[in-house]
Design a protein around this motif. Structure first.
Motif, PDB file in Angstrom:
ATOM      1  N   GLY A 130     -34.831   4.466   2.407  1.00 28.69           N
ATOM      2  CA  GLY A 130     -35.235   5.881   2.463  1.00 28.69           C
ATOM      3  C   GLY A 130     -34.711   6.595   3.693  1.00 28.69           C
ATOM      4  O   GLY A 130     -33.545   6.448   4.091  1.00 28.69           O
ATOM      5  N   ASP A 131     -35.591   7.346   4.318  1.00 28.69           N
ATOM      6  CA  ASP A 131     -35.216   8.123   5.500  1.00 28.69           C
ATOM      7  C   ASP A 131     -34.859   7.248   6.702  1.00 28.69           C
ATOM      8  O   ASP A 131     -34.237   7.726   7.652  1.00 28.69           O
ATOM      9  CB  ASP A 131     -36.362   9.070   5.896  1.00 28.69           C
ATOM     10  CG  ASP A 131     -36.638  10.116   4.821  1.00 28.69           C
ATOM     11  OD1 ASP A 131     -35.708  10.391   4.034  1.00 28.69           O
ATOM     12  OD2 ASP A 131     -37.773  10.642   4.770  1.00 28.69           O
ATOM     13  N   GLN A 132     -35.282   5.991   6.650  1.00 31.41           N
ATOM     14  CA  GLN A 132     -35.044   5.107   7.795  1.00 31.41           C
ATOM     15  C   GLN A 132     -33.754   4.301   7.678  1.00 31.41           C
ATOM     16  O   GLN A 132     -33.409   3.555   8.600  1.00 31.41           O
ATOM     17  CB  GLN A 132     -36.218   4.143   7.976  1.00 31.41           C
ATOM     18  CG  GLN A 132     -37.541   4.815   8.279  1.00 31.41           C
ATOM     19  CD  GLN A 132     -38.561   3.841   8.804  1.00 31.41           C
ATOM     20  OE1 GLN A 132     -38.684   3.633  10.005  1.00 31.41           O
ATOM     21  NE2 GLN A 132     -39.290   3.223   7.886  1.00 31.41           N
ATOM     22  N   ALA A 133     -33.036   4.456   6.573  1.00 33.58           N
ATOM     23  CA  ALA A 133     -31.827   3.665   6.354  1.00 33.58           C
ATOM     24  C   ALA A 133     -30.780   3.931   7.440  1.00 33.58           C
ATOM     25  O   ALA A 133     -30.177   3.001   7.995  1.00 33.58           O
ATOM     26  CB  ALA A 133     -31.252   3.947   4.980  1.00 33.58           C
ATOM     27  N   LYS A 134     -30.558   5.198   7.738  1.00 31.07           N
ATOM     28  CA  LYS A 134     -29.561   5.559   8.756  1.00 31.07           C
ATOM     29  C   LYS A 134     -29.990   5.052  10.129  1.00 31.07           C
ATOM     30  O   LYS A 134     -29.179   4.539  10.912  1.00 31.07           O
ATOM     31  CB  LYS A 134     -29.373   7.079   8.778  1.00 31.07           C
ATOM     32  CG  LYS A 134     -28.284   7.550   9.720  1.00 31.07           C
ATOM     33  CD  LYS A 134     -28.098   9.058   9.633  1.00 31.07           C
ATOM     34  CE  LYS A 134     -26.996   9.527  10.586  1.00 31.07           C
ATOM     35  NZ  LYS A 134     -26.817  11.016  10.510  1.00 31.07           N
ATOM     36  N   LEU A 135     -31.265   5.194  10.425  1.00 27.67           N
ATOM     37  CA  LEU A 135     -31.802   4.745  11.701  1.00 27.67           C
ATOM     38  C   LEU A 135     -31.673   3.234  11.842  1.00 27.67           C
ATOM     39  O   LEU A 135     -31.385   2.715  12.920  1.00 27.67           O
ATOM     40  CB  LEU A 135     -33.267   5.164  11.833  1.00 27.67           C
ATOM     41  CG  LEU A 135     -33.985   4.836  13.153  1.00 27.67           C
ATOM     42  CD1 LEU A 135     -33.276   5.502  14.322  1.00 27.67           C
ATOM     43  CD2 LEU A 135     -35.439   5.283  13.077  1.00 27.67           C
ATOM     44  N   ALA A 136     -31.873   2.520  10.725  1.00 27.55           N
ATOM     45  CA  ALA A 136     -31.769   1.059  10.732  1.00 27.55           C
ATOM     46  C   ALA A 136     -30.343   0.623  11.065  1.00 27.55           C
ATOM     47  O   ALA A 136     -30.134  -0.328  11.821  1.00 27.55           O
ATOM     48  CB  ALA A 136     -32.195   0.494   9.381  1.00 27.55           C
ATOM     49  N   LYS A 137     -29.354   1.319  10.504  1.00 28.59           N
ATOM     50  CA  LYS A 137     -27.948   0.987  10.785  1.00 28.59           C
ATOM     51  C   LYS A 137     -27.629   1.194  12.258  1.00 28.59           C
ATOM     52  O   LYS A 137     -26.907   0.394  12.867  1.00 28.59           O
ATOM     53  CB  LYS A 137     -27.029   1.831   9.904  1.00 28.59           C
ATOM     54  CG  LYS A 137     -27.101   1.486   8.424  1.00 28.59           C
ATOM     55  CD  LYS A 137     -26.175   2.383   7.610  1.00 28.59           C
ATOM     56  CE  LYS A 137     -26.266   2.039   6.114  1.00 28.59           C
ATOM     57  NZ  LYS A 137     -25.405   2.922   5.295  1.00 28.59           N
ATOM     58  N   GLN A 138     -28.165   2.257  12.838  1.00 26.21           N
ATOM     59  CA  GLN A 138     -27.939   2.511  14.254  1.00 26.21           C
ATOM     60  C   GLN A 138     -28.627   1.449  15.105  1.00 26.21           C
ATOM     61  O   GLN A 138     -28.078   0.991  16.119  1.00 26.21           O
ATOM     62  CB  GLN A 138     -28.454   3.902  14.635  1.00 26.21           C
ATOM     63  CG  GLN A 138     -28.182   4.301  16.082  1.00 26.21           C
ATOM     64  CD  GLN A 138     -26.700   4.289  16.416  1.00 26.21           C
ATOM     65  OE1 GLN A 138     -25.878   4.860  15.687  1.00 26.21           O
ATOM     66  NE2 GLN A 138     -26.341   3.629  17.514  1.00 26.21           N
ATOM     67  N   SER A 139     -29.821   1.044  14.679  1.00 35.27           N
ATOM     68  CA  SER A 139     -30.551  -0.001  15.399  1.00 35.27           C
ATOM     69  C   SER A 139     -29.767  -1.310  15.394  1.00 35.27           C
ATOM     70  O   SER A 139     -29.757  -2.040  16.389  1.00 35.27           O
ATOM     71  CB  SER A 139     -31.928  -0.223  14.761  1.00 35.27           C
ATOM     72  OG  SER A 139     -32.738   0.921  14.880  1.00 35.27           O
ATOM     73  N   LYS A 140     -29.098  -1.595  14.272  1.00 34.84           N
ATOM     74  CA  LYS A 140     -28.287  -2.808  14.174  1.00 34.84           C
ATOM     75  C   LYS A 140     -27.142  -2.763  15.186  1.00 34.84           C
ATOM     76  O   LYS A 140     -26.872  -3.747  15.883  1.00 34.84           O
ATOM     77  CB  LYS A 140     -27.743  -2.972  12.756  1.00 34.84           C
ATOM     78  CG  LYS A 140     -26.881  -4.211  12.577  1.00 34.84           C
ATOM     79  CD  LYS A 140     -26.404  -4.373  11.140  1.00 34.84           C
ATOM     80  CE  LYS A 140     -25.512  -5.610  11.002  1.00 34.84           C
ATOM     81  NZ  LYS A 140     -25.062  -5.814   9.592  1.00 34.84           N
ATOM     82  N   LYS A 141     -26.473  -1.613  15.283  1.00 28.62           N
ATOM     83  CA  LYS A 141     -25.375  -1.461  16.247  1.00 28.62           C
ATOM     84  C   LYS A 141     -25.878  -1.646  17.678  1.00 28.62           C
ATOM     85  O   LYS A 141     -25.248  -2.329  18.492  1.00 28.62           O
ATOM     86  CB  LYS A 141     -24.733  -0.083  16.095  1.00 28.62           C
ATOM     87  CG  LYS A 141     -23.948   0.106  14.805  1.00 28.62           C
ATOM     88  CD  LYS A 141     -23.327   1.498  14.749  1.00 28.62           C
ATOM     89  CE  LYS A 141     -22.543   1.709  13.453  1.00 28.62           C
ATOM     90  NZ  LYS A 141     -21.973   3.085  13.390  1.00 28.62           N
ATOM     91  N   ASP A 142     -27.022  -1.029  17.964  1.00 28.45           N
ATOM     92  CA  ASP A 142     -27.593  -1.128  19.314  1.00 28.45           C
ATOM     93  C   ASP A 142     -27.956  -2.573  19.657  1.00 28.45           C
ATOM     94  O   ASP A 142     -27.726  -3.042  20.778  1.00 28.45           O
ATOM     95  CB  ASP A 142     -28.838  -0.242  19.440  1.00 28.45           C
ATOM     96  CG  ASP A 142     -28.506   1.244  19.314  1.00 28.45           C
ATOM     97  OD1 ASP A 142     -27.326   1.599  19.492  1.00 28.45           O
ATOM     98  OD2 ASP A 142     -29.433   2.040  19.028  1.00 28.45           O
ATOM     99  N   LEU A 143     -28.538  -3.276  18.675  1.00 26.97           N
ATOM    100  CA  LEU A 143     -28.938  -4.668  18.900  1.00 26.97           C
ATOM    101  C   LEU A 143     -27.727  -5.569  19.141  1.00 26.97           C
ATOM    102  O   LEU A 143     -27.724  -6.399  20.048  1.00 26.97           O
ATOM    103  CB  LEU A 143     -29.722  -5.182  17.692  1.00 26.97           C
ATOM    104  CG  LEU A 143     -31.244  -5.088  17.756  1.00 26.97           C
ATOM    105  CD1 LEU A 143     -31.846  -5.514  16.432  1.00 26.97           C
ATOM    106  CD2 LEU A 143     -31.791  -5.955  18.876  1.00 26.97           C
ATOM    107  N   LEU A 144     -26.693  -5.393  18.330  1.00 29.90           N
ATOM    108  CA  LEU A 144     -25.495  -6.213  18.483  1.00 29.90           C
ATOM    109  C   LEU A 144     -24.851  -5.986  19.846  1.00 29.90           C
ATOM    110  O   LEU A 144     -24.366  -6.923  20.484  1.00 29.90           O
ATOM    111  CB  LEU A 144     -24.507  -5.896  17.360  1.00 29.90           C
ATOM    112  CG  LEU A 144     -24.908  -6.410  15.969  1.00 29.90           C
ATOM    113  CD1 LEU A 144     -23.957  -5.884  14.903  1.00 29.90           C
ATOM    114  CD2 LEU A 144     -24.939  -7.939  15.928  1.00 29.90           C
ATOM    115  N   SER A 145     -24.884  -4.736  20.300  1.00 35.66           N
ATOM    116  CA  SER A 145     -24.340  -4.432  21.632  1.00 35.66           C
ATOM    117  C   SER A 145     -25.155  -5.106  22.724  1.00 35.66           C
ATOM    118  O   SER A 145     -24.605  -5.662  23.685  1.00 35.66           O
ATOM    119  CB  SER A 145     -24.325  -2.913  21.857  1.00 35.66           C
ATOM    120  OG  SER A 145     -23.467  -2.273  20.937  1.00 35.66           O
ATOM    121  N   ALA A 146     -26.478  -5.079  22.564  1.00 36.67           N
ATOM    122  CA  ALA A 146     -27.361  -5.698  23.556  1.00 36.67           C
ATOM    123  C   ALA A 146     -27.198  -7.211  23.574  1.00 36.67           C
ATOM    124  O   ALA A 146     -27.207  -7.841  24.633  1.00 36.67           O
ATOM    125  CB  ALA A 146     -28.808  -5.326  23.269  1.00 36.67           C
TER     126      ALA A 146
END
Length: 329
Positions: free
Chosen positions: A203-219
């Motif tokens: 839903g509305d959180q799909a885009k946010l989840a993708k960004q969270s994945k990028k942030d996590l991988l960077s961390a």
């Protein structure tokens, strides 16, 4: 609890009888000395013919959707030909010691599947969000033919090392955009996790989840490389829409293959057994000492003095340890 002999449990487990499995877990959780004697014999017998399995520990902050994920993921594994056991730990009340044990109601569909077994247990006073007999329950489930064992913990923040030390694959679940939650999760658990799943990626959180994945991988790139050579992976999942379970399973299988290729899978289990032995031995030794009449009386006396500020904690501890040394000499 009705008493049965050793053969009853061994035969029942070999025939994959879930009623006997439940009784066997109750047996090992019992504090009765007679029950513990049979339980020890049973565990000694089943460990000799343990079945191949994958043990998965799942942790995450409350509200992340662990139970919903496990129900969907467990059903997916059953579709892949697996028999799935879920050992779900509920927090115990510090006042009464009681627990709601509501995981079977939260996993209603999975609990009705004949290829699944769900065992809710209270955490008791054990740190780490697990029950102090969870390791034994894992062995019993494997003896009953379950080849995918999922251990769901109370949550993060207690002692994740304990959970990690009884499973093969340790999975951390988070929500999309959970920056504040991550601040509360110790760096240690991030380094310890073999995989991270961002649930509710819909839903509305799909885009946010993708960004969270990028942030996590960077961390995660900032962390020191693992001694095993495995790099923590991050996947998206939606327990609501039943998507991403295949990616999570591929992640688990990749880890298992990588660890088996260099014998680290077996070495890890051997190390876990040694830690289990040390924990049980240390607890048993302590219990034997505490049960000594002389030490028990001294302990009660020192507790009273500490409560009334007649003696410092350090001095009381010194006296207690001196009495222990005297008893052992």
């Amino acid at each position: 609890m009705k008493r049965f002999d050793l053969d009853y449990y061994i035969t029942g487990l070999k025939s994959q009888n879930n009623v006997v499995l439940a009784q066997a877990i109750t047996l090992v959780e019992s504090k009765r000395k007679t029950d513990q004697e049979i339980a020890d014999q049973l565990l000694n017998e089943i460990v000799k013919g343990s079945q191949p399995s994958i043990r998965i520990g799942i942790t995450g902050t409350p509200g992340v959707g662990k139970s919903s994920f496990i129900e969907g993921f467990g059903s997916y594994l059953i579709d892949q030909g697996k028999k799935v056991a879920v050992l779900a730990i509920d927090p115990s009340s510090q006042k009464t010691g009681g627990s709601i044990l509501g995981d079977k109601t939260r996993m209603e569909t999975l609990s009705r599947n004949p290829q699944a077994y769900i065992r809710p247990s209270a955490s008791g006073n054990t740190l780490g969000g697990v029950n102090n007999r969870t390791r034994e329950a894992v062995l019993l489930c494997e003896a009953a033919g379950y080849d995918a064992i999922i251990v769901e913990t109370v949550g993060v923040g207690q002692s994740e090392t304990l959970v990690n030390n009884m499973v093969d694959f340790f999975l951390l679940m988070i929500q999309p955009g959970s920056g504040d939650d991550l601040q509360g999760i110790k760096k240690g658990i991030m380094e310890m996790a073999h995989g991270i799943v961002i649930n509710k990626a819909d839903g509305d959180q799909a885009k946010l989840a993708k960004q969270s994945k990028k942030d996590l991988l960077s961390a995660l790139h900032l962390f020191a490389p693992s001694e095993t050579g495995w790099s923590t992976q991050v996947e998206l999942c939606s327990a609501l829409e039943k998507t991403g379970f295949d990616l999570v399973w591929q992640m688990v299988q990749s880890f298992q293959s990588a660890m088996r290729s260099n014998s680290l899978f077996e070495k890890n289990r051997s190390s876990q057994n040694v830690s289990w032995f040390e924990d049980r031995a240390n607890f048993g030794i302590l219990q034997e000492l505490v049960d000594q009449p002389k030490l028990s009386a001294l302990q009660q006396e020192l507790v009273l003095k500490v409560r009334q500020n007649e003696i410092s904690v350090s001095k009381a501890t010194e006296e207690m340890l001196s009495a222990v040394k005297e008893l052992l000499t």
